[in-house]
Design a protein around this motif. Structure first.
Motif, PDB file in Angstrom:
ATOM      1  N   TRP A 157      -8.261   3.512  11.365  1.00 37.27           N
ATOM      2  CA  TRP A 157      -8.267   2.868  12.683  1.00 37.27           C
ATOM      3  C   TRP A 157      -8.414   1.357  12.546  1.00 37.27           C
ATOM      4  CZ3 TRP A 157     -12.084   0.163  15.429  1.00 37.27           C
ATOM      5  CH2 TRP A 157     -11.781  -0.078  16.782  1.00 37.27           C
ATOM      6  N   VAL A 158      -9.335   0.934  11.681  1.00 34.42           N
ATOM      7  CA  VAL A 158      -9.529  -0.508  11.476  1.00 34.42           C
ATOM      8  C   VAL A 158      -8.283  -1.136  10.850  1.00 34.42           C
ATOM      9  CG1 VAL A 158     -10.889  -2.220  10.216  1.00 34.42           C
ATOM     10  CG2 VAL A 158     -12.026  -0.291  11.317  1.00 34.42           C
ATOM     11  N   ALA A 159      -7.691  -0.436   9.870  1.00 34.87           N
ATOM     12  CA  ALA A 159      -6.500  -0.978   9.215  1.00 34.87           C
ATOM     13  C   ALA A 159      -5.340  -1.108  10.196  1.00 34.87           C
ATOM     14  CB  ALA A 159      -6.098  -0.089   8.035  1.00 34.87           C
ATOM     15  N   ARG A 160      -5.221  -0.119  11.081  1.00 39.66           N
ATOM     16  CA  ARG A 160      -4.171  -0.209  12.094  1.00 39.66           C
ATOM     17  C   ARG A 160      -4.396  -1.403  13.009  1.00 39.66           C
ATOM     18  NH1 ARG A 160       0.623   2.203  12.502  1.00 39.66           N
ATOM     19  NH2 ARG A 160       0.334   2.483  14.744  1.00 39.66           N
ATOM     20  N   ARG A 161      -5.640  -1.620  13.390  1.00 37.50           N
ATOM     21  CA  ARG A 161      -5.941  -2.764  14.246  1.00 37.50           C
ATOM     22  C   ARG A 161      -5.649  -4.078  13.538  1.00 37.50           C
ATOM     23  NH1 ARG A 161      -9.447  -2.350  18.537  1.00 37.50           N
ATOM     24  NH2 ARG A 161      -8.965  -4.575  18.730  1.00 37.50           N
ATOM     25  N   LEU A 187      -8.305   1.366  -0.247  1.00 32.35           N
ATOM     26  CA  LEU A 187      -9.378   0.488  -0.706  1.00 32.35           C
ATOM     27  C   LEU A 187     -10.720   0.909  -0.114  1.00 32.35           C
ATOM     28  CD1 LEU A 187      -9.990  -2.078  -2.344  1.00 32.35           C
ATOM     29  CD2 LEU A 187      -9.608  -3.397  -0.259  1.00 32.35           C
ATOM     30  N   VAL A 188     -10.745   1.215   1.189  1.00 33.20           N
ATOM     31  CA  VAL A 188     -11.991   1.650   1.834  1.00 33.20           C
ATOM     32  C   VAL A 188     -12.461   2.972   1.251  1.00 33.20           C
ATOM     33  CG1 VAL A 188     -12.969   2.421   4.023  1.00 33.20           C
ATOM     34  CG2 VAL A 188     -11.564   0.367   3.949  1.00 33.20           C
ATOM     35  N   LEU A 189     -11.518   3.907   1.053  1.00 34.52           N
ATOM     36  CA  LEU A 189     -11.903   5.202   0.494  1.00 34.52           C
ATOM     37  C   LEU A 189     -12.447   5.062  -0.919  1.00 34.52           C
ATOM     38  CD1 LEU A 189      -9.020   7.540   1.725  1.00 34.52           C
ATOM     39  CD2 LEU A 189     -11.386   7.498   2.508  1.00 34.52           C
ATOM     40  N   LEU A 228       0.331  -8.034  12.088  1.00 32.17           N
ATOM     41  CA  LEU A 228       1.167  -8.409  10.945  1.00 32.17           C
ATOM     42  C   LEU A 228       2.500  -7.666  10.972  1.00 32.17           C
ATOM     43  CD1 LEU A 228      -1.509  -8.507   8.096  1.00 32.17           C
ATOM     44  CD2 LEU A 228      -0.564 -10.412   9.407  1.00 32.17           C
ATOM     45  N   CYS A 229       2.471  -6.374  11.344  1.00 33.05           N
ATOM     46  CA  CYS A 229       3.724  -5.623  11.454  1.00 33.05           C
ATOM     47  C   CYS A 229       4.612  -6.203  12.553  1.00 33.05           C
ATOM     48  CB  CYS A 229       3.424  -4.149  11.733  1.00 33.05           C
ATOM     49  SG  CYS A 229       2.594  -3.293  10.374  1.00 33.05           S
ATOM     50  N   GLU A 230       3.994  -6.578  13.661  1.00 30.20           N
ATOM     51  CA  GLU A 230       4.760  -7.203  14.735  1.00 30.20           C
ATOM     52  C   GLU A 230       5.357  -8.527  14.271  1.00 30.20           C
ATOM     53  OE1 GLU A 230       4.039  -8.822  19.323  1.00 30.20           O
ATOM     54  OE2 GLU A 230       2.428  -7.859  18.183  1.00 30.20           O
ATOM     55  N   LEU A 231       4.589  -9.272  13.488  1.00 32.74           N
ATOM     56  CA  LEU A 231       5.088 -10.538  12.959  1.00 32.74           C
ATOM     57  C   LEU A 231       6.226 -10.308  11.968  1.00 32.74           C
ATOM     58  CD1 LEU A 231       4.554 -13.588  13.072  1.00 32.74           C
ATOM     59  CD2 LEU A 231       2.994 -13.309  11.145  1.00 32.74           C
ATOM     60  N   ALA A 232       6.119  -9.265  11.130  1.00 34.20           N
ATOM     61  CA  ALA A 232       7.198  -8.954  10.182  1.00 34.20           C
ATOM     62  C   ALA A 232       8.475  -8.559  10.912  1.00 34.20           C
ATOM     63  CB  ALA A 232       6.755  -7.837   9.241  1.00 34.20           C
ATOM     64  N   ALA A 233       8.347  -7.762  11.985  1.00 38.98           N
ATOM     65  CA  ALA A 233       9.528  -7.388  12.768  1.00 38.98           C
ATOM     66  C   ALA A 233      10.167  -8.618  13.409  1.00 38.98           C
ATOM     67  CB  ALA A 233       9.137  -6.373  13.838  1.00 38.98           C
ATOM     68  N   ALA A 234       9.336  -9.550  13.860  1.00 43.44           N
ATOM     69  CA  ALA A 234       9.881 -10.778  14.442  1.00 43.44           C
ATOM     70  C   ALA A 234      10.601 -11.613  13.391  1.00 43.44           C
ATOM     71  CB  ALA A 234       8.752 -11.590  15.085  1.00 43.44           C
ATOM     72  N   VAL A 235      10.077 -11.629  12.159  1.00 40.92           N
ATOM     73  CA  VAL A 235      10.748 -12.363  11.076  1.00 40.92           C
ATOM     74  C   VAL A 235      12.111 -11.740  10.776  1.00 40.92           C
ATOM     75  CG1 VAL A 235      10.622 -12.929   8.627  1.00 40.92           C
ATOM     76  CG2 VAL A 235       8.616 -13.233  10.063  1.00 40.92           C
ATOM     77  N   ASP A 236      12.174 -10.394  10.731  1.00 37.08           N
ATOM     78  CA  ASP A 236      13.466  -9.730  10.523  1.00 37.08           C
ATOM     79  C   ASP A 236      14.437 -10.060  11.649  1.00 37.08           C
ATOM     80  OD1 ASP A 236      12.488  -8.605   8.223  1.00 37.08           O
ATOM     81  OD2 ASP A 236      11.883  -6.727   9.190  1.00 37.08           O
ATOM     82  N   ARG A 290       5.153   1.121  -3.791  1.00 39.42           N
ATOM     83  CA  ARG A 290       5.157   0.136  -2.715  1.00 39.42           C
ATOM     84  C   ARG A 290       4.500   0.769  -1.494  1.00 39.42           C
ATOM     85  NH1 ARG A 290       8.477  -4.138  -3.644  1.00 39.42           N
ATOM     86  NH2 ARG A 290       8.613  -4.552  -1.412  1.00 39.42           N
ATOM     87  N   LEU A 291       3.188   0.512  -1.318  1.00 37.95           N
ATOM     88  CA  LEU A 291       2.436   1.072  -0.211  1.00 37.95           C
ATOM     89  C   LEU A 291       2.383   0.068   0.930  1.00 37.95           C
ATOM     90  CD1 LEU A 291      -0.539   2.625  -2.208  1.00 37.95           C
ATOM     91  CD2 LEU A 291       1.550   3.762  -1.463  1.00 37.95           C
ATOM     92  N   SER A 292       2.259   0.610   2.133  1.00 39.20           N
ATOM     93  CA  SER A 292       2.124  -0.255   3.293  1.00 39.20           C
ATOM     94  C   SER A 292       0.731  -0.866   3.321  1.00 39.20           C
ATOM     95  CB  SER A 292       2.381   0.541   4.571  1.00 39.20           C
ATOM     96  OG  SER A 292       1.385   1.536   4.735  1.00 39.20           O
ATOM     97  N   LEU A 293       0.570  -1.852   4.191  1.00 35.41           N
ATOM     98  CA  LEU A 293      -0.727  -2.520   4.293  1.00 35.41           C
ATOM     99  C   LEU A 293      -1.799  -1.553   4.766  1.00 35.41           C
ATOM    100  CD1 LEU A 293      -2.382  -5.112   4.169  1.00 35.41           C
ATOM    101  CD2 LEU A 293      -1.648  -5.613   6.508  1.00 35.41           C
ATOM    102  N   VAL A 294      -1.477  -0.695   5.736  1.00 29.88           N
ATOM    103  CA  VAL A 294      -2.449   0.287   6.230  1.00 29.88           C
ATOM    104  C   VAL A 294      -2.869   1.221   5.101  1.00 29.88           C
ATOM    105  CG1 VAL A 294      -2.778   2.196   7.837  1.00 29.88           C
ATOM    106  CG2 VAL A 294      -1.570   0.145   8.579  1.00 29.88           C
ATOM    107  N   GLN A 295      -1.905   1.708   4.333  1.00 32.16           N
ATOM    108  CA  GLN A 295      -2.228   2.607   3.232  1.00 32.16           C
ATOM    109  C   GLN A 295      -3.095   1.913   2.188  1.00 32.16           C
ATOM    110  OE1 GLN A 295       1.750   3.632   2.109  1.00 32.16           O
ATOM    111  NE2 GLN A 295       1.811   5.465   3.404  1.00 32.16           N
ATOM    112  N   GLN A 296      -2.777   0.671   1.886  1.00 33.09           N
ATOM    113  CA  GLN A 296      -3.579  -0.054   0.903  1.00 33.09           C
ATOM    114  C   GLN A 296      -5.007  -0.258   1.398  1.00 33.09           C
ATOM    115  OE1 GLN A 296      -1.651  -3.655  -0.332  1.00 33.09           O
ATOM    116  NE2 GLN A 296       0.317  -2.664  -0.696  1.00 33.09           N
TER     117      GLN A 296
END
Length: 672
Positions: A211-215, A61-63, A220-228, A51-57
């Motif tokens: 850097w791009v993935a973080r941006r 993928l880019v690499l 989305l991470c902020e939205l997930a925290a708001a959903v929680d 279970r990888l995070s979105l940034v890791q995925q």
């Protein structure tokens, strides 16, 4: 090789001096070569299941794509560069061979070996040359120059003919070989450079991809925290930023969160209103239940008083009457009184169960003794209705409360006889492993399936052939259910309309030695007094009984009933009269009502009497009589630790209890 075509007289060899590997054999089944790919595949599958995070995925993928692209570009460029270098080295070798062939024509015609040696050394001095030879027409080496570390590995070898200057005919040939070590060094340097470029490119791509993935993932991470946060019941909103798609998602979430918050607040308001209404209704129901209990207790007490007096006068009238016709009429009156007594007994049982004053006393006894008492209780009732009552003999022993089990069976048999028109009632016990099943089977009118669960509820009745007087209040089976819960006895009912009913009780069996107690423990429901107590009842003559009650009719009835048995009855209506009567004539037994006039309590009067010196010197027997059914009163009576009778009291039972109280005070006198 020029433009992909081989040159004449040129022998091409591989750039690196490695022989072609032999054809590999097919791997055998179960070999390590088979196991390795399977293991790698399992590792890959486990990796993808992580279970990888979105940034890791995104970074992975880019690499992945970048590494493939960089490898492809570097491979193509390196291969092209090596081809160019190899072709350039080949052209240089060809040029050296051509120049050497032209220069060797004259010395070869003159067979000037010295000049040929100088020529070969000159050719060897050219960059990248490893070997230079001059051959005669028959293949003899006329001159040769070779590098000291010459090894035939990887270089290009060019053979060029030497032509006669005049005729143009071949008079020999020259052989020139280039040095492959230089080409290999260039290849190694090239691959090291490609590897460095690959690693550097991956690092650059990884950093930029992260850097791009973080941006991309930050909204989305902020939205997930708001959903929680929203899932925990808290208000949540997110800042509208990011790409157009992310911004649309954020705006939709904010609208949904506002709508959900509004619905939650509305639902909480409705829940608060419903909770307040439930609390109010609960308070109202509790008040109504308490009022009902007080009303039933008051009504029960007020009705029991005249009924108790009626019971006493009926018994006295029947004992003093000799006319058969009048005796028959008095018997009918007693039947009506007994019916009322059963109704009040049912109310009292439920009141005692509600108050928690009825606690089981478990012991081991022979079930046949209880069956005998059950048969005596209802034999007359069955004969009056022209029904058969069969209580089969049994040798099983059970472990249960004798009084409560008898009360349950009394209610079941009474119901069975009441709702049976023809046929009869069968009571039988069967052992089932470690338990004993008692069946009460009748051939009565039966119970429809939709009523079979409700008949165990309080005051529930099914319209049937029995009259209203016979049906009672619908408390018999309710008492059975409550007692079964108290004793942990399963109760099962099976019935078919028009075919009868069977009610089964499962009681714990016992193999321990028989410990059947006196029949007096059978309780107040027995229809006839036990023999041992009857002998004491026959000896009431000569006893002095102090009766304390504020009802004149009850005092007169007790004087008649007990006076017929030879007892001397002294009456008192309040505390002062009781103290005076006790001091005037010390009684053998004191029979006191619980509630006296002016709010006085019989327990308090007894407590005052216990302080008198005559009582302390020779305590009399004590018997408390009450018509109370309220929970508080029943608990008060249970804590008093005195013998209690509940109105209306059958005269025979009253005689028995007075005799027991007298026997407890002093040894029973023999009858007669």
């Amino acid at each position: 090789m020029i433009a992909g075509k081989p040159l004449p007289g040129v022998r091409h060899e591989p750039l690196f001096g490695h022989a072609r590997p032999p054809a590999s054999r097919a791997p055998q089944a179960g070999s390590a070569a088979d196991a390795r790919p399977q293991g790698n595949g399992a590792i890959v599958r486990r990796w993808f299941r992580l279970r990888l995070s979105l940034v890791q995925q995104l970074v992975l993928l880019v690499l992945a794509f970048s590494s493939l692209s960089i490898l492809a570009v570097l491979g193509i460029m390196a291969n092209r560069y090596l081809q160019d270098v190899s072709e350039q080295a080949l052209r240089n070798t060809q040029i050296v061979a051509q120049q050497m062939a032209r220069a060797a024509a004259t010395p070869l015609q003159q067979m000037d070996r010295r000049a040929l040696m100088v020529l070969t050394r000159t050719a060897l001095a050219q960059p990248g040359m490893q070997l230079a030879q001059v051959h005669s027409p028959d293949g003899e080496i006329l001159a040769q120059a070779m590098a000291h570390d010459a090894v035939h590995a990887g270089g290009d070898e060019i053979m060029h003919p030497v032509l006669h200057e005049a005729s143009g005919m071949p008079i020999g040939q020259v052989v020139v070989r280039s040095d492959g070590a230089a080409l290999r060094q260039v290849s190694r340097s090239l691959w090291w450079t490609c590897g460095s470029l690959f690693v550097g490119g991956l690092l650059a791509v990884g950093v930029s991809g992260w850097w791009v993935a973080r941006r991309v993932s930050a909204p989305l991470c902020e939205l997930a925290a708001a959903v929680d946060q929203l899932a925990q019941g808290e208000a949540a909103q997110v800042e509208n930023r990011g790409t157009a798609e992310i911004g649309r998602l954020q705006r939709g979430f904010n609208r949904a969160a506002l709508a959900l918050a509004h619905q939650r607040s509305e639902l909480e308001r409705q829940v608060r209103q419903a909770t307040a209404q439930i609390k109010l209704r609960n308070v109202q129901l509790q008040a109504a239940d308490q009022a009902k209990s007080r009303m039933l207790a008051a009504a029960s007490h007020d009705l029991r008083q005249p009924l108790h007096a009626l019971t006493l006068f009926t018994d006295a009238l029947q004992s003093s009457e000799s006319d058969p016709a009048r005796i028959e009429r008095v018997a009918r009156v007693r039947e009506c009184v007994d019916a009322l007594d059963r109704l009040f007994t049912g109310l009292l049982d439920l009141a005692q169960l509600d108050a928690g004053t009825m606690q089981p006393v478990v012991r081991t006894f022979a079930l046949d003794a209880l069956f005998d008492e059950l048969s005596r209780n209802f034999r007359a009732m069955a004969e009056e209705r022209d029904l058969r009552l069969v209580v089969r003999k049994t040798d099983v022993r059970v472990r249960c409360d004798y009084v409560m089990l008898l009360r349950m069976l009394n209610n079941l048999v009474s119901n069975a006889l009441r709702y049976t028109v023809c046929g009869g009632v069968l009571v039988v016990a069967r052992r089932r492993g470690e338990r004993v099943r008692i069946d009460v089977i009748d051939s009565g009118i039966g119970i429809a399936e939709q009523h079979q669960q409700q008949v165990f509820e309080e005051f529930y009745q099914v319209d049937a052939l029995a009259s209203r007087a016979e049906r009672g209040l619908g408390l018999g089976l309710a008492t059975v259910r409550r007692l079964s819960q108290l004793l942990d006895i399963p109760v099962r009912l099976r019935s078919r309309p028009g075919h009868g009913t069977m009610v089964s009780l499962e009681v714990g069996g016992a193999a321990s030695p028989l410990t059947a107690g006196p029949a007096a423990e059978a309780g107040d429901d027995a229809a006839t007094p036990p023999a041992a107590v009857q002998r004491c009842a026959d000896g009431l003559a000569g006893l002095t009984v102090l009766v304390i009650d504020d009802e004149v009719a009850i005092l007169e009835g007790l004087e008649l009933v007990l006076g017929q048995d030879g007892a001397t009855v002294v009456t008192a209506q309040n505390r002062a009269q009781a103290l005076a009567r006790f001091c005037e004539r010390r009684p053998d037994v004191v029979v006191c009502d619980l509630l006296l006039g002016a709010g006085d309590s019989g327990l308090e009067v007894l407590q005052v009497l216990r302080q008198l010196p005559p009582w302390q010197a020779d305590p009399p027997g004590v018997l408390l009589v009450t018509g109370e059914t309220s929970a508080d009163r029943l608990r008060e009576i249970a804590s008093a630790a005195v013998m209690v009778l509940h109105k209306p009291v059958p005269p025979w039972l009253l005689r028995c209890r007075i005799a027991e109280a007298a026997c407890a005070r002093s040894p029973c006198r023999p009858a007669g």
